[in-house]
Design an enzyme around this catalytic site. Structure first.
Site: not given
Length: 198
Positions: A117, A154
């Site tokens: 991701s 993230k």
């Protein structure tokens, strides 16, 4: 009056520390030395601390290195998901040698990444990320966050005006920060091993 000479045991420890550093390419841990001499970890720590106080070793946050060493040993503590959050797996792999300037004045740890991701930020599956232990970070920084006991890596930012963890891959959705969420680290660097095929 000068310092007392090293004891025979201290000389043995210093010689073993130098030898293991050379053969492994990184400073040995306290546990490494305890295993080498077949003694308790606490006893090995006392010997290393004595060598540090005499200037034969440098010490930082419980880690020892030879004076002037260009690297610092960072513990590889777990695996962390770069995708949908999942529980961080406590799977110690050993130690990662990082540039000494990266660790100066910081409490560092390393994590093995699983998932893609964050591929747009050059963090790929199976990479090692080096993190500084922090509880807060500014927007735009790549962080390791715990969400209700599950960990993910993230970029800290906003989505629809709300605080969120943002992926760097359009195939993944932002994760809104709500409920039981907190930061554990700020990503400082990425280390990658080129895999051989065939």
């Amino acid at each position: 009056m000068g310092l007392k000479p090293l004891t025979e045991r201290q000389r043995d420890f210093l010689e073993a520390f130098r030898s293991l550093s050379s053969s492994r390419g990184r400073p040995p841990s306290v546990r490494d030395l305890a295993g080498h001499f077949r003694i308790q970890v606490s006893a090995a720590y006392r010997h290393l601390k004595a060598l540090s106080s005499r200037g034969f070793l440098e010490s930082r946050d419980g880690f020892f290195s030879l004076p002037g060493s260009a690297t610092v040993s960072v513990p590889i503590l777990a695996r962390v998901r770069a995708g949908v959050p999942q529980e961080a797996l406590e799977a110690p792999e050993g130690w990662l040698a990082c540039p000494a300037e990266m660790g100066r004045g910081r409490n560092l740890f390393a994590l093995r990444v699983r998932g893609n991701s964050m591929s747009g930020a050059a963090i790929l599956d199976d990479d090692l990320i080096v993190c500084e232990s922090v509880k807060t970070a500014r927007e735009g920084v790549i962080v390791v966050a715990l969400l209700e006991g599950e960990a993910t890596v993230k970029r800290l930012g906003r989505h629809g005006g709300a605080p969120a963890l943002l992926p760097a891959n359009p195939a993944f959705k932002p994760i809104l920060l709500k409920g039981d969420a907190w930061l554990t680290g700020r990503v400082l660097g990425v280390f990658r091993t080129i895999k051989k095929h065939g």
